[in-house]
Scaffold this motif. Structure first.
Motif, PDB file in Angstrom:
ATOM      1  N   THR B  90       7.071   0.340  -7.247  1.00 52.75           N
ATOM      2  CA  THR B  90       7.510   0.283  -5.836  1.00 52.75           C
ATOM      3  C   THR B  90       6.349   0.093  -4.868  1.00 52.75           C
ATOM      4  OG1 THR B  90       9.317   1.744  -6.431  1.00 52.75           O
ATOM      5  CG2 THR B  90       8.934   1.423  -4.092  1.00 52.75           C
ATOM      6  N   ILE B  91       5.352   0.968  -4.947  1.00 50.15           N
ATOM      7  CA  ILE B  91       4.253   0.894  -3.959  1.00 50.15           C
ATOM      8  C   ILE B  91       3.454  -0.402  -4.151  1.00 50.15           C
ATOM      9  CG2 ILE B  91       2.237   2.070  -2.998  1.00 50.15           C
ATOM     10  CD1 ILE B  91       4.912   3.580  -2.628  1.00 50.15           C
ATOM     11  N   VAL B 195      13.417  -7.299  -9.785  1.00 49.37           N
ATOM     12  CA  VAL B 195      14.267  -7.398  -8.581  1.00 49.37           C
ATOM     13  C   VAL B 195      13.394  -7.498  -7.322  1.00 49.37           C
ATOM     14  CG1 VAL B 195      16.005  -6.213  -7.169  1.00 49.37           C
ATOM     15  CG2 VAL B 195      16.208  -6.193  -9.663  1.00 49.37           C
ATOM     16  N   PHE B 196      12.348  -6.683  -7.258  1.00 48.01           N
ATOM     17  CA  PHE B 196      11.456  -6.705  -6.083  1.00 48.01           C
ATOM     18  C   PHE B 196      10.737  -8.056  -5.987  1.00 48.01           C
ATOM     19  CE2 PHE B 196      10.853  -1.793  -6.534  1.00 48.01           C
ATOM     20  CZ  PHE B 196      12.149  -1.613  -6.082  1.00 48.01           C
ATOM     21  N   ALA B 197      10.363  -8.594  -7.134  1.00 45.79           N
ATOM     22  CA  ALA B 197       9.672  -9.900  -7.141  1.00 45.79           C
ATOM     23  C   ALA B 197      10.590 -10.978  -6.577  1.00 45.79           C
ATOM     24  CB  ALA B 197       9.260 -10.267  -8.562  1.00 45.79           C
ATOM     25  N   PHE B 198      11.838 -10.951  -7.023  1.00 48.14           N
ATOM     26  CA  PHE B 198      12.810 -11.933  -6.528  1.00 48.14           C
ATOM     27  C   PHE B 198      13.010 -11.781  -5.015  1.00 48.14           C
ATOM     28  CE2 PHE B 198      17.116 -13.033  -5.246  1.00 48.14           C
ATOM     29  CZ  PHE B 198      17.167 -14.365  -5.646  1.00 48.14           C
ATOM     30  N   LEU B 199      13.161 -10.516  -4.586  1.00 52.82           N
ATOM     31  CA  LEU B 199      13.396 -10.277  -3.151  1.00 52.82           C
ATOM     32  C   LEU B 199      12.209 -10.741  -2.308  1.00 52.82           C
ATOM     33  CD1 LEU B 199      15.030  -6.725  -3.302  1.00 52.82           C
ATOM     34  CD2 LEU B 199      16.154  -8.846  -2.597  1.00 52.82           C
ATOM     35  N   THR B 200      11.014 -10.414  -2.745  1.00 56.76           N
ATOM     36  CA  THR B 200       9.817 -10.791  -1.970  1.00 56.76           C
ATOM     37  C   THR B 200       9.723 -12.311  -1.824  1.00 56.76           C
ATOM     38  OG1 THR B 200       8.651  -8.854  -2.766  1.00 56.76           O
ATOM     39  CG2 THR B 200       7.286 -10.619  -1.884  1.00 56.76           C
ATOM     40  N   ALA B 225       8.815 -11.939   7.390  1.00 56.69           N
ATOM     41  CA  ALA B 225       8.938 -12.005   5.931  1.00 56.69           C
ATOM     42  C   ALA B 225       8.450 -10.705   5.305  1.00 56.69           C
ATOM     43  CB  ALA B 225       8.132 -13.189   5.399  1.00 56.69           C
ATOM     44  N   VAL B 226       7.300 -10.216   5.761  1.00 59.01           N
ATOM     45  CA  VAL B 226       6.725  -8.995   5.178  1.00 59.01           C
ATOM     46  C   VAL B 226       7.606  -7.786   5.516  1.00 59.01           C
ATOM     47  CG1 VAL B 226       4.734  -7.447   5.216  1.00 59.01           C
ATOM     48  CG2 VAL B 226       4.375  -9.914   5.238  1.00 59.01           C
ATOM     49  N   VAL B 227       8.008  -7.687   6.778  1.00 53.92           N
ATOM     50  CA  VAL B 227       8.814  -6.537   7.208  1.00 53.92           C
ATOM     51  C   VAL B 227      10.146  -6.503   6.456  1.00 53.92           C
ATOM     52  CG1 VAL B 227      10.074  -5.549   9.168  1.00 53.92           C
ATOM     53  CG2 VAL B 227       7.739  -6.360   9.486  1.00 53.92           C
ATOM     54  N   ASN B 228      10.835  -7.640   6.427  1.00 57.55           N
ATOM     55  CA  ASN B 228      12.161  -7.657   5.794  1.00 57.55           C
ATOM     56  C   ASN B 228      12.094  -7.552   4.274  1.00 57.55           C
ATOM     57  OD1 ASN B 228      13.975  -7.812   8.096  1.00 57.55           O
ATOM     58  ND2 ASN B 228      12.981  -9.750   8.499  1.00 57.55           N
ATOM     59  N   SER B 229      11.057  -8.133   3.667  1.00 56.81           N
ATOM     60  CA  SER B 229      10.890  -7.959   2.213  1.00 56.81           C
ATOM     61  C   SER B 229      10.681  -6.480   1.904  1.00 56.81           C
ATOM     62  CB  SER B 229       9.666  -8.731   1.702  1.00 56.81           C
ATOM     63  OG  SER B 229       9.801 -10.086   1.920  1.00 56.81           O
ATOM     64  N   SER B 230       9.863  -5.826   2.718  1.00 57.81           N
ATOM     65  CA  SER B 230       9.582  -4.397   2.481  1.00 57.81           C
ATOM     66  C   SER B 230      10.848  -3.562   2.638  1.00 57.81           C
ATOM     67  CB  SER B 230       8.513  -3.898   3.462  1.00 57.81           C
ATOM     68  OG  SER B 230       7.349  -4.671   3.327  1.00 57.81           O
ATOM     69  N   ILE B 231      11.627  -3.881   3.673  1.00 54.52           N
ATOM     70  CA  ILE B 231      12.882  -3.129   3.878  1.00 54.52           C
ATOM     71  C   ILE B 231      13.824  -3.335   2.684  1.00 54.52           C
ATOM     72  CG2 ILE B 231      14.974  -3.008   5.312  1.00 54.52           C
ATOM     73  CD1 ILE B 231      13.148  -3.676   7.732  1.00 54.52           C
ATOM     74  N   MET B 232      13.907  -4.571   2.237  1.00 54.66           N
ATOM     75  CA  MET B 232      14.790  -4.867   1.091  1.00 54.66           C
ATOM     76  C   MET B 232      14.320  -4.131  -0.173  1.00 54.66           C
ATOM     77  SD  MET B 232      17.170  -6.658   2.282  1.00 54.66           S
ATOM     78  CE  MET B 232      18.029  -7.356   0.910  1.00 54.66           C
ATOM     79  N   ILE B 234      12.656  -1.284  -0.310  1.00 54.53           N
ATOM     80  CA  ILE B 234      12.980   0.152  -0.154  1.00 54.53           C
ATOM     81  C   ILE B 234      14.476   0.391  -0.411  1.00 54.53           C
ATOM     82  CG2 ILE B 234      13.067   2.051   1.539  1.00 54.53           C
ATOM     83  CD1 ILE B 234      10.222   1.404   0.918  1.00 54.53           C
ATOM     84  N   LEU B 235      15.292  -0.510   0.151  1.00 56.94           N
ATOM     85  CA  LEU B 235      16.751  -0.378   0.000  1.00 56.94           C
ATOM     86  C   LEU B 235      17.166  -0.529  -1.467  1.00 56.94           C
ATOM     87  CD1 LEU B 235      19.452  -0.200   1.627  1.00 56.94           C
ATOM     88  CD2 LEU B 235      19.477  -2.683   1.605  1.00 56.94           C
ATOM     89  N   PHE B 236      16.645  -1.562  -2.109  1.00 56.52           N
ATOM     90  CA  PHE B 236      17.018  -1.801  -3.509  1.00 56.52           C
ATOM     91  C   PHE B 236      16.390  -0.764  -4.442  1.00 56.52           C
ATOM     92  CE2 PHE B 236      18.940  -5.590  -2.015  1.00 56.52           C
ATOM     93  CZ  PHE B 236      19.854  -5.967  -2.983  1.00 56.52           C
ATOM     94  N   ASN B 237      15.284  -0.183  -4.029  1.00 59.12           N
ATOM     95  CA  ASN B 237      14.685   0.890  -4.825  1.00 59.12           C
ATOM     96  C   ASN B 237      15.673   2.053  -4.936  1.00 59.12           C
ATOM     97  OD1 ASN B 237      12.639   2.243  -6.237  1.00 59.12           O
ATOM     98  ND2 ASN B 237      11.951   3.265  -4.366  1.00 59.12           N
ATOM     99  N   LEU B 238      16.288   2.378  -3.810  1.00 58.59           N
ATOM    100  CA  LEU B 238      17.271   3.463  -3.789  1.00 58.59           C
ATOM    101  C   LEU B 238      18.493   3.107  -4.644  1.00 58.59           C
ATOM    102  CD1 LEU B 238      18.164   6.189  -2.493  1.00 58.59           C
ATOM    103  CD2 LEU B 238      19.196   4.851  -0.681  1.00 58.59           C
ATOM    104  N   ILE B 239      18.987   1.891  -4.449  1.00 48.80           N
ATOM    105  CA  ILE B 239      20.196   1.451  -5.177  1.00 48.80           C
ATOM    106  C   ILE B 239      19.929   1.437  -6.691  1.00 48.80           C
ATOM    107  CG2 ILE B 239      21.755  -0.513  -5.571  1.00 48.80           C
ATOM    108  CD1 ILE B 239      21.293  -1.245  -2.570  1.00 48.80           C
ATOM    109  N   LEU B 240      18.794   0.847  -7.091  1.00 51.54           N
ATOM    110  CA  LEU B 240      18.496   0.728  -8.523  1.00 51.54           C
ATOM    111  C   LEU B 240      18.222   2.082  -9.153  1.00 51.54           C
ATOM    112  CD1 LEU B 240      16.289  -2.487  -8.507  1.00 51.54           C
ATOM    113  CD2 LEU B 240      18.553  -2.243  -9.489  1.00 51.54           C
TER     114      LEU B 240
END
Lengths: 249, 246
Positions: B90-91, B195-200, B225-232, B234-240
């Motif tokens: 994540t980090i 998943v994070f790679a795809f989102l970024t 791009a950076v702000v929204n990728s980071s938000i996504m 964090i969001l998907f981290n919780l979901i996954l």
């Protein structure tokens, strides 16, 4: 030959093109001229399909560009070469890679054949020994010439040039103009040039379409444009002190 | 409404991106280039951050388990859990969202404002697929390797700091690393990473692709791009995490 039939284009409330009808002939340099904001760039972008038109038809040798499928459009686009105002060369590729790019995408030529073709096209635009330079290492005129070489590398049937002389000195402008004119006649291309450079108009204007406030206001050639009584054309042609003095003589 | 419109635009763009490539050989070349640009080029920063973060996590663990009732190998065990489950996937992905995301958005955005994308389009090329697909595939392929390297370096950094400061013996730390090791932890981390790679790559590609204007807008797209990728992320981290660990 490109036929523009009853083409209109609106952005929001603003009607930029109003029922334009014009024909661009094969083997001729066809110029679209007009003041800034008159709609000539929008017309060119409609011609190449970057902007969808609201109504009317654009025919490329009888093939309607506005009604055909995406795949058929792709085929026509592969017959189009375009020279952009800033050159639009790919920064990550050197000159040679830029010129062979359309060949790599759409032909099965071997690498040697592609390099031979690139060298031929670069020689045609009077550029040699620049193959390995990157766009950032080229002057404005050289960029334009590389862009022309790229545009003609895949033997296009149609060549579009958006303000080919912008940012160039008068001598280099004439070189670029003559080059485009020669290539047009040599390969019998339908060339459409978008410009407000009067030197180009007088040098290479085989056919001229004057756009005024979104309307096709006047059509003619480089000879008739100097003798027309049309007020708007005269305001445009004789806008500078230099052209007024020449007219006075 | 604006969010819905943005999501709609993103989904339509993704449909274009996953079209069949025009010429596989050109895409292959692009892919290798992107794997180098987006993957290998990120190794340096990931390595430095991982070693130091691993070291800090170990020192903090050592101070927090300062009780005779808690065995010292807990330090290694807790460091391993923190690094594998959260820090590396994540980090490090958030850090990569900054580095890789801004690079993708500014590169594509600059191509847009300098009419290079128009030039490609006029040639009859599917620009969305040509520009964004190799970047997505490169990220999805390279991120897992980067994250595995990050895990190794963070744990090594932890060992180094623990041993050098005398907070934990080498044998205790290594025993802690091995204690109750579950392979699923790695699988979970790698699933998140992909998943994070795809989102970024896709979110950054989206913002770059729809840039309009000039240099100022390229900067704005890059930031978005950076702000929204980071938000996504964090969001998907919780979901996954909920889906995979609950």
């Amino acid at each position: 030959m490109i036929d523009v039939i009853n083409v209109s284009k609106t952005f929001g409330e603003h009607e930029v093109l109003k029922n334009i009808n014009v024909r661009f002939d094969k083997g001729k340099t066809n110029l679209i001229i007009g003041q800034s904001g008159s709609g000539k760039t929008v017309l060119m972008k409609c011609l190449v399909g970057l902007f969808p038109i609201d109504s009317g038809t654009i025919n490329f040798d009888g093939r309607s560009f506005s009604t055909i499928s995406y795949e058929e459009k792709k085929k026509i686009r592969q017959e189009i070469g375009m020279l952009f105002q800033g050159g639009a060369l790919f920064d990550s590729m050197n000159v040679e890679e830029n010129v062979i790019f359309p060949l790599s995408m759409f032909t099965d030529m071997s690498i040697n054949e592609k390099i031979d073709r690139a060298n031929f096209c670069l020689k045609r635009v009077n550029l040699e020994n620049v193959n390995k330079l990157f766009p950032s290492e080229l002057s404005g005129g050289m960029k334009k010439r590389v862009a022309i070489a790229r545009a003609i590398s895949a033997n296009p049937k149609y060549l579009f040039c958006d303000e080919p002389n912008s940012g160039l000195d008068p001598a280099t402008s004439i070189v670029i103009d003559n080059l485009i004119s020669e290539i047009t006649q040599e390969y019998q291309i339908t060339t459409v040039i978008n410009t407000h450079d009067m030197n180009s108009v007088i040098e290479i204007g085989d056919k001229i379409a004057f756009i005024y406030k979104g309307n096709l206001w006047w059509e003619g050639d480089k000879n008739s444009i100097l003798n027309t009584d049309n007020k708007e054309i005269n305001d445009f042609v004789y806008a500078t002190e230099l052209t007024r003095r020449i007219k006075g003589k | 409404m604006k969010i819905l419109s943005e999501v709609g635009k993103y989904l339509i763009l993704m449909k274009e991106v996953f079209h069949k490539p025009e010429k596989a050989s050109i895409y292959k070349k692009q892919l290798l280039l992107e794997m180098d640009n987006l993957g290998l080029d990120s190794l340096g920063i990931v390595a430095i951050i991982s070693v130091f973060m691993g070291a800090v996590v170990t020192i903090q663990m050592a101070f927090n388990v300062d009780s005779p009732l808690i065995p010292l190998y807990t330090i290694g065990f807790a460091t391993r859990k923190s690094v594998i489950l959260e820090f590396s996937p994540t980090i490090v992905s958030l850090i990569l969202a900054g580095k890789v995301g801004s690079r993708i958005a500014s590169e594509i955005g600059t191509m847009r404002v300098t009419e290079q994308i128009d030039a490609l389009e006029i040639m009859g090329i599917n620009t969305a697929s040509f520009l964004i697909l190799p970047k997505i595939v490169a990220c999805v392929l390279m991120y897992p390797f980067i994250i595995l390297i990050s895990m190794f370096l963070a744990l090594a950094g932890g060992w180094l700091s623990g041993v050098l400061t005398g907070l934990v013996a080498s044998s205790d730390y290594v025993y802690g690393l091995q204690y109750q090791f579950k392979m699923f932890d790695i699988t979970y981390a790698l699933i998140k990473t992909v998943v994070f790679a795809f989102l970024t790559a896709s979110v950054s590609g989206h913002y770059g692709y729809f840039t309009s204007g000039g240099a100022l807008e390229v900067g704005r797209s890059s930031t978005k791009a950076v702000v929204n990728s980071s938000i996504m992320i964090i969001l998907f981290n919780l979901i996954l995490t909920q889906l995979l660990l609950a």
